[in-house]
Design a protein around this motif. Structure first.
Motif, PDB file in Angstrom:
ATOM      1  N   ALA A 118       0.820  -1.210   0.000  1.00 40.56           N
ATOM      2  CA  ALA A 118       0.000   0.000   0.000  1.00 40.56           C
ATOM      3  C   ALA A 118       0.845   1.248   0.000  1.00 40.56           C
ATOM      4  CB  ALA A 118      -0.907  -0.020   1.232  1.00 40.56           C
TER       5      ALA A 118
ATOM      6  N   PHE B 246       2.050   2.320  -3.752  1.00 48.67           N
ATOM      7  CA  PHE B 246       1.146   2.793  -4.804  1.00 48.67           C
ATOM      8  C   PHE B 246       1.253   4.300  -4.943  1.00 48.67           C
ATOM      9  CE2 PHE B 246      -1.142  -0.852  -6.104  1.00 48.67           C
ATOM     10  CZ  PHE B 246      -1.078  -1.725  -5.030  1.00 48.67           C
TER      11      PHE B 246
ATOM     12  N   THR C 208      -0.082   7.806  -5.110  1.00 45.04           N
ATOM     13  CA  THR C 208      -1.266   8.361  -4.442  1.00 45.04           C
ATOM     14  C   THR C 208      -1.540   9.776  -4.895  1.00 45.04           C
ATOM     15  OG1 THR C 208       0.129   9.087  -2.626  1.00 45.04           O
ATOM     16  CG2 THR C 208      -0.885   6.917  -2.420  1.00 45.04           C
TER      17      THR C 208
ATOM     18  N   ARG D  40      -4.994   8.844  -8.971  1.00 45.93           N
ATOM     19  CA  ARG D  40      -5.281   7.617  -8.223  1.00 45.93           C
ATOM     20  C   ARG D  40      -5.020   6.367  -9.051  1.00 45.93           C
ATOM     21  NH1 ARG D  40      -9.857   4.692  -8.474  1.00 45.93           N
ATOM     22  NH2 ARG D  40     -11.516   5.291  -9.890  1.00 45.93           N
TER      23      ARG D  40
ATOM     24  N   ALA E 198      -3.346   2.985  -9.615  1.00 47.43           N
ATOM     25  CA  ALA E 198      -2.679   1.941  -8.833  1.00 47.43           C
ATOM     26  C   ALA E 198      -1.648   1.292  -9.726  1.00 47.43           C
ATOM     27  CB  ALA E 198      -3.691   0.928  -8.331  1.00 47.43           C
TER      28      ALA E 198
ATOM     29  N   LEU F 298      -5.625  -6.764  -1.316  1.00 46.43           N
ATOM     30  CA  LEU F 298      -5.641  -5.476  -0.620  1.00 46.43           C
ATOM     31  C   LEU F 298      -6.700  -5.444   0.474  1.00 46.43           C
ATOM     32  CD1 LEU F 298      -4.365  -2.646  -0.587  1.00 46.43           C
ATOM     33  CD2 LEU F 298      -6.081  -1.933  -2.266  1.00 46.43           C
TER      34      LEU F 298
ATOM     35  N   ASN G 291      -5.953  -5.178   4.707  1.00 46.38           N
ATOM     36  CA  ASN G 291      -6.497  -4.071   5.512  1.00 46.38           C
ATOM     37  C   ASN G 291      -7.694  -4.490   6.346  1.00 46.38           C
ATOM     38  OD1 ASN G 291      -5.065  -1.366   4.547  1.00 46.38           O
ATOM     39  ND2 ASN G 291      -5.327  -2.683   2.756  1.00 46.38           N
TER      40      ASN G 291
ATOM     41  N   LYS H 224      -9.095  -1.270  -7.407  1.00 47.87           N
ATOM     42  CA  LYS H 224      -8.100  -0.933  -6.378  1.00 47.87           C
ATOM     43  C   LYS H 224      -8.273   0.490  -5.885  1.00 47.87           C
ATOM     44  CE  LYS H 224      -4.065  -3.857  -7.058  1.00 47.87           C
ATOM     45  NZ  LYS H 224      -2.638  -3.867  -7.447  1.00 47.87           N
ATOM     46  N   GLY H 225      -8.554   1.398  -6.818  1.00 47.96           N
ATOM     47  CA  GLY H 225      -8.747   2.795  -6.412  1.00 47.96           C
ATOM     48  C   GLY H 225      -9.914   2.961  -5.470  1.00 47.96           C
TER      49      GLY H 225
ATOM     50  N   LEU I 209      -8.627   1.984  -2.020  1.00 47.60           N
ATOM     51  CA  LEU I 209      -7.752   3.027  -1.478  1.00 47.60           C
ATOM     52  C   LEU I 209      -8.543   4.261  -1.072  1.00 47.60           C
ATOM     53  CD1 LEU I 209      -4.778   2.750  -3.995  1.00 47.60           C
ATOM     54  CD2 LEU I 209      -4.934   1.800  -1.680  1.00 47.60           C
TER      55      LEU I 209
ATOM     56  N   LEU J  52      -6.791   6.908   1.544  1.00 48.92           N
ATOM     57  CA  LEU J  52      -5.460   7.185   1.020  1.00 48.92           C
ATOM     58  C   LEU J  52      -5.504   8.089  -0.206  1.00 48.92           C
ATOM     59  CD1 LEU J  52      -3.923   3.600   1.398  1.00 48.92           C
ATOM     60  CD2 LEU J  52      -3.717   5.560   2.948  1.00 48.92           C
TER      61      LEU J  52
END
Length: 443
Positions: free
Chosen positions: A13, A16, A18, A22, A24, A173, A177, A196-197, A200, A205
């Motif tokens: 994490a 990535f 950021t 956004r 990934a 992911l 988390n 993935k976005g 996050l 994030l």
């Protein structure tokens, strides 16, 4: 061609990118084809990087990403999971050491307008060591949240509200988390898929931003699809085969039959017709050929007699001949069945043309020698004269009247079959014999 299932080095994490885009991004390193391999050459990339509308070529797990060359072989490298080729770091023909980044990968639907190389744990540690020149504060402890050391078990996930299954990267992911309630994640992927976005953004994030609509559309409606027509095959002209006849025939003289009929009718005052004689001749011939033929005078023969048969000139007749055709085999009942009867048709009588020469062979030889010497051939007189539209016979130049003839035609069966039927040919020969010698029928 060997195929190799490569594993791309996924950043954690913290690795990535950021930014506001956004995206990934993950590294795709040079895979090791063998334990002794130290470097490889990129022969050809099978996909294109994202240069148009911020989207690259998408691929699925198992698709060939590139073709590598080593000292020993040329190998296809396949993708371990779904994704997008965001950027190609090393192009075709370039060499790289093992575990060196050669491309950057992204998830489907991510915005890759600003692609940057994600930092690894070693890079982040090095930058932290060079930039932290401030004095260490050992007494003050930061209260930053720590990530769980072990990922959550996948049985603890609540997948009842999922519209689409999770990709392996998103599942990894989520488990790291400890996100149990997947319904709380706002999905922005196609068909309600969690990207993935989205995970996050749920963790705070990156800010949430809907994924761009896919540029590739589905197939057009069926009524708009133009199907290619198959090429027309040109048929070569086939030669037409001549049809085989379904009958056999003979010419026969019936003068003796007429004489015998007139004699019987005058002496016995009967009304015997020519067809009666022919029917009896056919029955006698059938007995000669077929062993199981009826023994009656006209057994196996059917004919119809009318008043016109009693005139001096014969008008013809039609006869059905039974038990003469070969029986046919029926595959369904596994038995033989009687075939259809043959049809014996007799034409009306006609006078035979007297065109044959009455000269001897010596006279013909003399005429041939004279012709070769230049003599003109003499024309022979014709026996038939046409007067007033009727054909009348001129007997003045003949020693005797011309004979009457009829045609015996036996037909039936498939075309050409009767030609090879021995019984049918023998039957017609016997009918001809009895018609020429009708006295045999009175015995």
């Amino acid at each position: 061609m060997h195929r190799f299932f490569a594993r791309s080095t996924k950043a954690c994490a913290a690795g990535f990118h950021t930014s506001a885009s956004r995206a990934a991004i993950s590294r795709f390193n040079m895979p090791a084809m063998s334990p002794t391999m130290t470097e490889g050459t990129i022969h050809e990339w099978k996909l294109k990087e994202g240069k148009r509308e911020n989207t690259g070529d998408s691929f699925s797990a198992g698709d060939v990403l590139l073709e590598l060359e080593t000292d020993k072989a040329q190998i296809d490298v396949e993708a371990p999971e779904d994704g997008i080729l965001a950027k190609i770091v090393l192009g075709n023909g370039e060499k790289a050491a093992v575990n060196t980044p050669i491309a950057l990968l992204a998830e489907e639907g991510d915005d890759i307008s600003n692609v940057e190389m994600p930092a690894t744990e070693e890079d982040s540690g090095a930058t932290a060591a060079t930039t932290s020149e401030e004095p260490k504060q050992t007494a003050v402890e930061t209260s930053t949240p720590t990530q769980p050391s072990e990922p959550m078990d996948h049985h603890d996930l609540d997948t009842s509200k999922l519209k689409k299954p999770l990709s392996p990267a998103v599942l990894n992911l989520v488990l790291k988390n400890h996100i149990k309630d997947l319904g709380a994640i706002k999905a922005s992927g196609p068909g309600g898929r969690i990207l993935k976005g989205d995970v996050l953004a749920h963790l705070g994030l990156i800010p949430f931003k809907p994924a761009p609509k896919p540029t590739t559309s589905a197939a057009p409606p069926r009524d708009q699809i133009v199907f290619a027509k198959p090429a027309e095959t040109v048929k070569s002209p086939k030669e037409e085969k001549p049809l085989l006849p379904n009958y056999i025939s003979k010419e026969v003289t019936i003068d003796n039959l007429f004489s015998l009929r007139n004699q019987l009718n005058s002496q016995n005052r009967t009304n015997v017709t020519v067809n009666d004689f022919i029917a009896k001749a056919a029955a006698r011939a059938l007995q000669d050929v077929v062993s199981k033929a009826p023994a009656s005078p006209t057994g196996g023969i059917i004919h119809n007699t009318d008043a016109t048969t009693f005139t001096e000139s014969y008008k013809g007749g039609s006869f059905k001949v039974f038990n003469l055709a070969q029986p046919t085999y029926d595959f369904i009942t596994d038995s033989y069945e009687s075939s259809k009867p043959y049809q014996l048709n007799v034409s009306s009588s006609k006078y035979a043309s007297s065109t044959k020469s009455t000269k001897s062979s010596d006279d013909e030889m003399l005429d041939l020698i004279g012709y070769l010497g230049g003599a003109k051939p003499q024309q022979q007189s014709r026996a038939v004269k046409l007067t007033g539209g009727d054909a009348r016979i001129d007997f003045s130049k003949h020693s005797k009247a011309p004979s009457q003839q009829v045609e015996l035609k036996l037909q039936g069966g498939a075309p050409g079959k009767i030609l090879n039927d021995q019984n049918a040919n023998v039957f017609l020969d016997r009918v001809e014999y009895y018609v020429r010698n009708p006295s045999e029928l009175t015995v």
